[in-house]
Design a protein around this motif. Structure first.
Motif, mmCIF file in Angstrom:
data_model
loop_
_atom_site.group_PDB
_atom_site.id
_atom_site.type_symbol
_atom_site.label_atom_id
_atom_site.label_comp_id
_atom_site.label_asym_id
_atom_site.label_seq_id
_atom_site.Cartn_x
_atom_site.Cartn_y
_atom_site.Cartn_z
ATOM 1 N N ASN A 323 1.183 -0.687 -0.364
ATOM 2 C CA ASN A 323 -0.074 0.061 -0.323
ATOM 3 C C ASN A 323 1.227 1.268 -0.584
ATOM 4 O OD1 ASN A 323 0.771 -0.385 2.637
ATOM 5 N ND2 ASN A 323 -0.947 1.498 3.176
ATOM 6 N N GLY A 324 2.729 1.211 -0.580
ATOM 7 C CA GLY A 324 3.046 2.550 -0.207
ATOM 8 C C GLY A 324 3.675 2.734 1.574
ATOM 9 N N THR A 325 2.893 2.155 2.444
ATOM 10 C CA THR A 325 3.830 2.425 3.758
ATOM 11 C C THR A 325 5.083 2.036 3.741
ATOM 12 O OG1 THR A 325 1.514 2.135 5.180
ATOM 13 C CG2 THR A 325 3.431 1.751 6.252
ATOM 14 N N LEU A 326 5.745 2.721 4.740
ATOM 15 C CA LEU A 326 7.526 2.072 4.660
ATOM 16 C C LEU A 326 8.209 1.768 5.376
ATOM 17 C CD1 LEU A 326 8.634 5.756 2.312
ATOM 18 C CD2 LEU A 326 8.740 3.312 1.509
ATOM 19 N N VAL A 327 8.543 0.400 6.044
ATOM 20 C CA VAL A 327 8.612 -0.063 6.773
ATOM 21 C C VAL A 327 10.280 -0.254 7.151
ATOM 22 C CG1 VAL A 327 8.615 -2.109 8.579
ATOM 23 C CG2 VAL A 327 6.133 -0.922 7.356
ATOM 24 N N GLU A 328 11.131 0.191 8.132
ATOM 25 C CA GLU A 328 12.477 -0.111 8.696
ATOM 26 C C GLU A 328 12.511 -1.056 9.107
ATOM 27 O OE1 GLU A 328 15.970 2.830 10.397
ATOM 28 O OE2 GLU A 328 14.364 4.280 8.952
ATOM 29 N N THR A 329 13.912 -1.717 8.752
ATOM 30 C CA THR A 329 14.547 -3.202 9.489
ATOM 31 C C THR A 329 15.989 -3.097 8.837
ATOM 32 O OG1 THR A 329 13.932 -4.996 9.583
ATOM 33 C CG2 THR A 329 13.473 -4.538 7.551
ATOM 34 N N MET A 330 17.028 -3.688 9.594
ATOM 35 C CA MET A 330 18.026 -4.496 9.749
ATOM 36 C C MET A 330 18.207 -5.462 9.885
ATOM 37 S SD MET A 330 19.538 -2.565 13.335
ATOM 38 C CE MET A 330 18.601 -1.151 13.446
ATOM 39 N N LEU A 331 19.261 -5.756 9.006
ATOM 40 C CA LEU A 331 19.915 -7.145 9.431
ATOM 41 C C LEU A 331 21.800 -6.833 9.377
ATOM 42 C CD1 LEU A 331 18.763 -8.593 6.004
ATOM 43 C CD2 LEU A 331 17.784 -9.265 8.891
ATOM 44 N N PRO A 332 22.175 -7.611 10.583
ATOM 45 C CA PRO A 332 23.677 -7.771 11.144
ATOM 46 C C PRO A 332 24.527 -7.821 9.565
ATOM 47 C CG PRO A 332 22.273 -9.156 12.204
ATOM 48 C CD PRO A 332 20.904 -8.440 11.626
ATOM 49 N N ASN A 333 25.393 -7.599 9.749
ATOM 50 C CA ASN A 333 26.660 -7.487 8.774
ATOM 51 C C ASN A 333 27.493 -8.345 9.572
ATOM 52 O OD1 ASN A 333 24.838 -6.350 6.564
ATOM 53 N ND2 ASN A 333 26.222 -4.707 7.198
ATOM 54 N N SER A 334 27.312 -9.923 10.520
ATOM 55 C CA SER A 334 28.324 -10.947 11.246
ATOM 56 C C SER A 334 28.332 -12.057 9.941
ATOM 57 C CB SER A 334 27.079 -11.118 11.982
ATOM 58 O OG SER A 334 26.160 -11.985 12.101
ATOM 59 N N GLY A 335 27.905 -12.016 9.294
ATOM 60 C CA GLY A 335 27.900 -13.169 8.515
ATOM 61 C C GLY A 335 29.752 -13.132 7.528
ATOM 62 N N SER A 336 30.548 -14.015 7.445
ATOM 63 C CA SER A 336 31.073 -13.581 6.073
ATOM 64 C C SER A 336 31.041 -13.705 4.523
ATOM 65 C CB SER A 336 32.735 -15.135 6.228
ATOM 66 O OG SER A 336 31.568 -16.090 6.269
ATOM 67 N N GLY A 337 32.096 -13.242 3.927
ATOM 68 C CA GLY A 337 31.350 -12.203 2.619
ATOM 69 C C GLY A 337 30.451 -11.146 2.166
ATOM 70 N N LYS A 338 29.528 -11.903 1.485
ATOM 71 C CA LYS A 338 28.364 -10.871 1.026
ATOM 72 C C LYS A 338 28.036 -10.206 2.635
ATOM 73 C CE LYS A 338 24.903 -9.380 -1.935
ATOM 74 N NZ LYS A 338 23.858 -9.674 -2.811
ATOM 75 N N ALA A 339 28.372 -8.590 2.749
ATOM 76 C CA ALA A 339 27.684 -8.637 3.469
ATOM 77 C C ALA A 339 25.606 -7.498 3.140
ATOM 78 C CB ALA A 339 28.506 -7.005 3.881
ATOM 79 N N LYS A 340 25.987 -7.364 1.558
ATOM 80 C CA LYS A 340 24.438 -6.869 1.676
ATOM 81 C C LYS A 340 23.618 -7.578 1.230
ATOM 82 C CE LYS A 340 22.479 -3.243 -1.279
ATOM 83 N NZ LYS A 340 22.518 -2.125 -2.379
ATOM 84 N N PHE A 341 22.459 -8.331 2.235
ATOM 85 C CA PHE A 341 21.505 -9.201 0.932
ATOM 86 C C PHE A 341 20.765 -9.170 0.247
ATOM 87 C CE2 PHE A 341 23.596 -9.973 5.464
ATOM 88 C CZ PHE A 341 23.884 -11.612 5.829
ATOM 89 N N PHE A 342 19.927 -7.973 0.156
ATOM 90 C CA PHE A 342 19.120 -7.298 -0.551
ATOM 91 C C PHE A 342 19.560 -5.956 -1.739
ATOM 92 C CE2 PHE A 342 17.184 -9.680 2.148
ATOM 93 C CZ PHE A 342 16.709 -10.802 2.285
ATOM 94 N N ASP A 343 18.699 -6.195 -3.101
ATOM 95 C CA ASP A 343 19.515 -4.714 -4.084
ATOM 96 C C ASP A 343 18.089 -4.235 -3.714
ATOM 97 O OD1 ASP A 343 21.605 -4.881 -4.084
ATOM 98 O OD2 ASP A 343 21.568 -6.187 -5.335
ATOM 99 N N ASP A 344 17.316 -2.901 -3.905
ATOM 100 C CA ASP A 344 16.667 -2.029 -4.562
ATOM 101 C C ASP A 344 15.503 -2.703 -5.339
ATOM 102 O OD1 ASP A 344 17.560 0.069 -2.847
ATOM 103 O OD2 ASP A 344 17.928 0.781 -4.101
ATOM 104 N N ASN A 345 14.451 -2.640 -5.049
ATOM 105 C CA ASN A 345 12.915 -2.988 -5.377
ATOM 106 C C ASN A 345 13.130 -5.007 -5.461
ATOM 107 O OD1 ASN A 345 12.231 -0.781 -7.324
ATOM 108 N ND2 ASN A 345 13.871 -0.917 -8.206
ATOM 109 N N ASP A 346 13.611 -5.440 -4.802
ATOM 110 C CA ASP A 346 14.415 -7.024 -4.790
ATOM 111 C C ASP A 346 12.414 -7.130 -3.814
ATOM 112 O OD1 ASP A 346 15.968 -7.558 -5.337
ATOM 113 O OD2 ASP A 346 17.434 -8.141 -3.436
#
Length: 362
Positions: A323-346
């Motif tokens: 519906n257009g509502t924006l919700v802020e969440t977060m993921l810890p970058n604690s794992g090895s390798g890639k830190a960014k799990f998602f990209d815009d529009n995923d």
């Protein structure tokens, strides 16, 4: 009896009410913080405690004694200012000794008292240096030492760390905590920095427009804000307008505007039809391409990544619901390798437990 009592204090400047019927108590040995945005009244209240301003009405009691009419120099109170206000032509030891000389302490006693407080703030080796030869953190400690040398009952600190860089500020926060424990003096601390207040304080009074919005332990203020203002001011928080549709023992249902039905812990005064805000911290929300279904204690919503912000230890994801509502969440970058799990529009899915948020009645 509390060490410090503020009873229904009011302070105005012309037509502006800076402090509006504030009452609170501070216990001996407590690290107590006045927190709020600029103009909320916290510094005016501190200045009244110090004696630089007088209340228009109400009482300020220290050890049960009314401070009305008692000048600053006669109060068992010292203030540490943001600017430190050290004398540039005096050494560290001379700066610290100055209040003792003004108080008429015997000359033979002064070096001993200065040495004791230098040890408290771990600056013994800097006694003969001048302020310009010290780092910002060391000058901060000298200012505190000078305030402590007369053994005040109460130490007032007016945004003392705001001029320091982020790393030094963090180091000084730890030093302040340790110092307060070691000397055992009551601290009343003024800041607009929410993280600083949460890290340092035994209790926090959150102020807005001259009044105390909430007075609680840091963890209570963060997890159970009493107003929308407190939830929004303290840290990052999703504020979802909602209406109560059902109240049962242990939980209630709310209809989040334009989003859908969710469950939450019931709050005092909750009634069907009551309006309010579901406050939800980003770290309480699960995020994934898909999430396991079937947990009756969780609510699920689908959305699309609108934006993200990499902060090193965590990545903040702004998710746009259908519906257009924006919700802020977060993921810890604690794992090895890639830190960014998602990209815009995923395409992603969000979930949170019914007891993850806190409902605030309007």
């Amino acid at each position: 009896m509390a060490l410090l009592e503020i009873r229904d204090v009011v302070k105005t400047f012309g037509d502006f009410t800076a402090v509006n019927h504030v009452s609170l108590a501070v216990e001996a040995g407590e690290f107590f913080t006045l927190l709020g945005p600029s103009g909320c009244g916290k510094t005016t209240l501190l200045r009244m405690l110090a004696g630089f301003e007088q209340p228009d009405s109400g009482e300020i009691l220290l050890d049960g004694k009314n401070m009305a009419g008692v000048p600053p120099e006669k109060r068992p109170v010292h203030t540490v200012f943001q600017s430190y206000a050290l004398f540039p032509h005096m050494t560290v030891a001379q700066n610290i000794a100055f209040p003792l000389k003004m108080a008429g302490v015997a000359s033979a006693e002064i070096p001993k008292r200065v040495d004791e407080v230098l040890e408290d703030v771990r600056l013994q080796q800097f006694a003969r240096r001048y302020p310009h030869e010290l780092s910002g953190g060391q000058r901060q400690r000298v200012a505190i030492a000078r305030a402590l040398v007369n053994r005040p009952r109460l130490l007032l600190l007016d945004e003392p760390l705001s001029a320091l860089d982020a790393k030094l500020r963090e180091q000084m926060q730890i030093e302040l905590i340790n110092l307060q424990k070691e000397v055992g003096i009551t601290f009343v601390y003024v800041t607009h920095d929410q993280g600083e207040a949460l890290a340092l304080s035994h209790r926090i009074a959150v102020m807005s427009q001259g009044q105390v919005e909430q007075l609680d332990a840091p963890e209570t203020i963060y997890s159970y804000p009493k107003s929308r203002f407190v939830a929004d001011f303290i840290g990052q928080c999703n504020l979802l307008d909602a209406t109560i549709t059902e109240v049962q023992p242990g939980r209630m249902k709310v209809e989040i505007e334009g989003v859908g039905t969710a469950e939450a812990l019931p709050v005092a005064g909750a009634q069907v039809g009551g309006k309010g805000t579901l406050t939800l911290r980003p770290e309480k929300i699960k995020l994934g391409a898909t999430l396991p279904q079937g947990n009756a204690d969780e609510v699920h919503f689908k959305g699309r990544v609108h934006d993200c912000l990499y902060l090193g230890d965590v990545t903040i994801y702004i998710v746009e619901l259908d519906n257009g509502t924006l919700v802020e969440t977060m993921l810890p970058n604690s794992g090895s390798g890639k830190a960014k799990f998602f990209d815009d529009n995923d395409l992603v899915e969000l979930a949170w437990r019914f007891d993850a948020g806190h409902f605030v009645l309007a």
